[in-house]
Motif scaffolding. Structure first.
Motif, mmCIF file in Angstrom:
data_model
loop_
_atom_site.group_PDB
_atom_site.id
_atom_site.type_symbol
_atom_site.label_atom_id
_atom_site.label_comp_id
_atom_site.label_asym_id
_atom_site.label_seq_id
_atom_site.Cartn_x
_atom_site.Cartn_y
_atom_site.Cartn_z
ATOM 1 N N GLU A 151 2.947 6.790 -4.908
ATOM 2 C CA GLU A 151 2.546 7.443 -5.998
ATOM 3 C C GLU A 151 1.400 8.588 -6.463
ATOM 4 O O GLU A 151 1.803 9.343 -6.738
ATOM 5 N N LYS A 152 0.481 8.340 -5.328
ATOM 6 C CA LYS A 152 -0.038 9.361 -5.129
ATOM 7 C C LYS A 152 -0.763 10.613 -5.415
ATOM 8 O O LYS A 152 -1.701 11.145 -5.522
ATOM 9 N N SER A 153 0.177 10.437 -4.090
ATOM 10 C CA SER A 153 -0.275 11.749 -3.081
ATOM 11 C C SER A 153 1.409 12.280 -3.935
ATOM 12 O O SER A 153 1.522 13.552 -3.336
ATOM 13 N N ASN A 154 2.222 11.859 -4.902
ATOM 14 C CA ASN A 154 3.522 12.553 -4.929
ATOM 15 C C ASN A 154 5.165 12.632 -3.972
ATOM 16 O O ASN A 154 5.222 13.756 -3.990
ATOM 17 N N GLY A 155 4.889 11.535 -3.100
ATOM 18 C CA GLY A 155 5.582 11.686 -1.932
ATOM 19 C C GLY A 155 4.981 12.625 -0.614
ATOM 20 O O GLY A 155 5.989 12.516 0.597
ATOM 21 N N GLU A 156 3.576 12.611 -0.721
ATOM 22 C CA GLU A 156 3.629 13.649 0.051
ATOM 23 C C GLU A 156 2.677 13.077 1.465
ATOM 24 O O GLU A 156 2.606 13.534 2.716
ATOM 25 N N VAL A 157 2.128 11.809 1.200
ATOM 26 C CA VAL A 157 1.886 11.510 2.313
ATOM 27 C C VAL A 157 2.448 9.610 2.194
ATOM 28 O O VAL A 157 3.106 9.358 1.036
ATOM 29 N N SER A 158 2.498 9.279 3.767
ATOM 30 C CA SER A 158 2.994 8.380 4.405
ATOM 31 C C SER A 158 1.878 7.138 5.071
ATOM 32 O O SER A 158 1.449 7.594 5.426
ATOM 33 N N LEU A 159 2.453 5.862 4.313
ATOM 34 C CA LEU A 159 1.953 4.709 4.763
ATOM 35 C C LEU A 159 1.501 5.396 6.609
ATOM 36 O O LEU A 159 0.833 4.664 6.838
ATOM 37 N N VAL A 160 2.938 5.085 6.891
ATOM 38 C CA VAL A 160 2.925 5.459 8.681
ATOM 39 C C VAL A 160 4.429 6.487 8.468
ATOM 40 O O VAL A 160 5.123 6.909 7.554
ATOM 41 N N ALA A 161 4.449 6.993 9.746
ATOM 42 C CA ALA A 161 4.968 8.129 10.291
ATOM 43 C C ALA A 161 6.641 7.269 10.617
ATOM 44 O O ALA A 161 7.737 8.303 10.140
ATOM 45 N N SER A 162 6.975 6.240 10.732
ATOM 46 C CA SER A 162 7.908 5.623 11.322
ATOM 47 C C SER A 162 7.615 4.221 10.992
ATOM 48 O O SER A 162 7.009 3.410 10.596
ATOM 49 N N MET A 184 1.289 -0.919 -0.211
ATOM 50 C CA MET A 184 -0.051 0.174 -0.122
ATOM 51 C C MET A 184 0.504 1.043 0.407
ATOM 52 O O MET A 184 0.040 1.935 -0.498
ATOM 53 N N ALA A 185 2.316 0.875 0.206
ATOM 54 C CA ALA A 185 2.691 2.070 0.682
ATOM 55 C C ALA A 185 2.933 2.784 -1.061
ATOM 56 O O ALA A 185 3.234 4.135 -0.595
ATOM 57 N N GLN A 186 3.426 2.285 -1.794
ATOM 58 C CA GLN A 186 4.236 2.533 -2.879
ATOM 59 C C GLN A 186 2.555 3.533 -3.582
ATOM 60 O O GLN A 186 2.717 4.266 -3.674
ATOM 61 N N THR A 187 1.525 2.914 -4.051
ATOM 62 C CA THR A 187 -0.089 3.463 -4.327
ATOM 63 C C THR A 187 0.157 5.112 -3.233
ATOM 64 O O THR A 187 -0.599 5.534 -4.397
ATOM 65 N N ILE A 188 0.540 4.915 -1.974
ATOM 66 C CA ILE A 188 -0.039 5.963 -1.694
ATOM 67 C C ILE A 188 0.980 7.267 -2.398
ATOM 68 O O ILE A 188 1.003 8.016 -2.339
#
Length: 349
Positions: free
Chosen positions: A115-126, A109-113
């Motif tokens: 790519e769709k957010s242009n790197g502005e949103v992360s799957l988790v914070a750490s 899911m990290a890659q989907t997030i």
């Protein structure tokens, strides 16, 4: 440390003291607490109405209850509904849970997030947000027959953390840092893997007006995080009064019902079952989080908890940090971890 020194020295020890999950087994192994299973106290009667894993963590290696807890702390995964709709087309916890409930699909899911957010949103914070349930869901204790155990999932996670950090698909914040808390309310992080107390103690105070935009679902691992146990010091001169106080904390119907209605997942089964049908958490868009936590709590096996868990976990994190920061190679991580543990715990191979 102060309690430990007082009890070892026999001077200034409190009659009742608390052991958090990080050191409850240390206190038990050092024989600091009286046996609450004895006829003098009758704690086993209370234990029959409690969640087994939480109560068993207060037992010594002979099965005697040395401490009782008022809470159980199974874990869940919490995510932003609005972000789920943007990146996955739905905020339905059942559908989202099909991806988050498996470590490989969750990490994908990290890659989907990203790519769709242009790197502005992360799957988790750490990376530790993912690593925490990995550690807490171990099948065996860290130390078995004086030998360090590093399970396959823990070895795999070293590589997973490196891949995610290097690809910039997850944030590099540290758990408990200021920006970790900030990310709970600024929309820069999709999910947090937290236990029962994470809702009231962490997410709500730092949500920045996002109440109702959160949901909970299945995490990659069945796990628990945290907990506090109360015991009576062997130096206590008024053990009857001390027992009355502990019994109140761990079993009093009125105060535990009040805690449960306030969102605390208590360690008394009849109260959980009584309040469960009435639960609807506005912060989670009306979800019944007790229903989920109750089923998860039944699955937990806490047989992996040992006396030195906190020190060993710190050694594990620090070894990974050295690797991620380029201070040691991948080939050196596991040996660095094991050598650190050997230096901390005498006699370990």
């Amino acid at each position: 440390t102060k309690i430990d020194n007082a009890l070892r020295g026999g001077i200034g020890a409190p009659d009742i003291f608390l052991g958090e999950i990080a050191y409850v087994k240390d206190f038990i192994d050092k024989d600091y607490w009286v046996d609450l299973s004895s006829k003098e106290f009758g704690a086993e009667e209370l234990a029959r109405n409690q969640i087994q894993y939480a109560t068993d963590l207060g037992r010594d290696n002979k099965g005697a209850l040395r401490a009782l807890t008022f809470q159980a702390t199974p874990g869940a995964l919490f995510y932003r509904r609005s972000l789920a709709k943007v990146y996955f087309g739905t905020d339905d916890p059942v559908i989202i849970g099909k991806s988050t409930g498996n470590i490989d699909s969750y990490l994908n899911m990290a890659q989907t997030i990203y790519e769709k957010s242009n790197g502005e949103v992360s799957l988790v914070a750490s990376y530790q947000d993912i690593g925490r349930p990995v550690l807490n869901s171990r099948k065996e204790p860290w130390i078995v027959n004086n030998k360090i155990q590093l399970e396959d999932e823990l070895v795999d996670f070293i590589d997973q953390a490196k891949e995610l950090v290097d690809s910039a698909m997850i944030s590099t914040k540290s758990q408990w840092s200021e920006n970790w808390f900030t990310s709970m309310g600024d929309g820069s992080v999709f999910s947090f893997i937290l236990p029962t107390w994470g809702i009231n103690a962490l997410l709500k105070p730092n949500s920045n007006g996002s109440s109702g935009d959160w949901a909970m679902t299945t995490p990659p691992f069945n796990y628990f995080w945290g907990g506090s146990w109360f015991g009576i010091s062997k130096t206590c001169e008024n053990k009857k009064l001390a027992w009355d106080i502990i019994k109140y904390f761990a079993s009093d119907r009125e105060q535990l019902t009040s805690l449960a209605k306030g969102g605390e997942f208590v360690n008394r089964v009849d109260i959980i079952e009584e309040v469960l049908p009435t639960i609807s958490e506005p912060f989670l868009g009306g979800q019944n989080h007790f229903e989920y936590f109750y089923e998860e709590a039944k699955k937990i096996d806490a047989g992996n908890v040992g006396r030195y868990d906190e020190q060993i976990a710190i050694a594990y994190w620090s070894s990974i940090d050295l690797y991620l920061n380029g201070n040691i190679s991948r080939d050196e991580v596991e040996e660095h971890f094991k050598s650190t543990v050997r230096s901390l715990i005498p006699g370990v191979e």
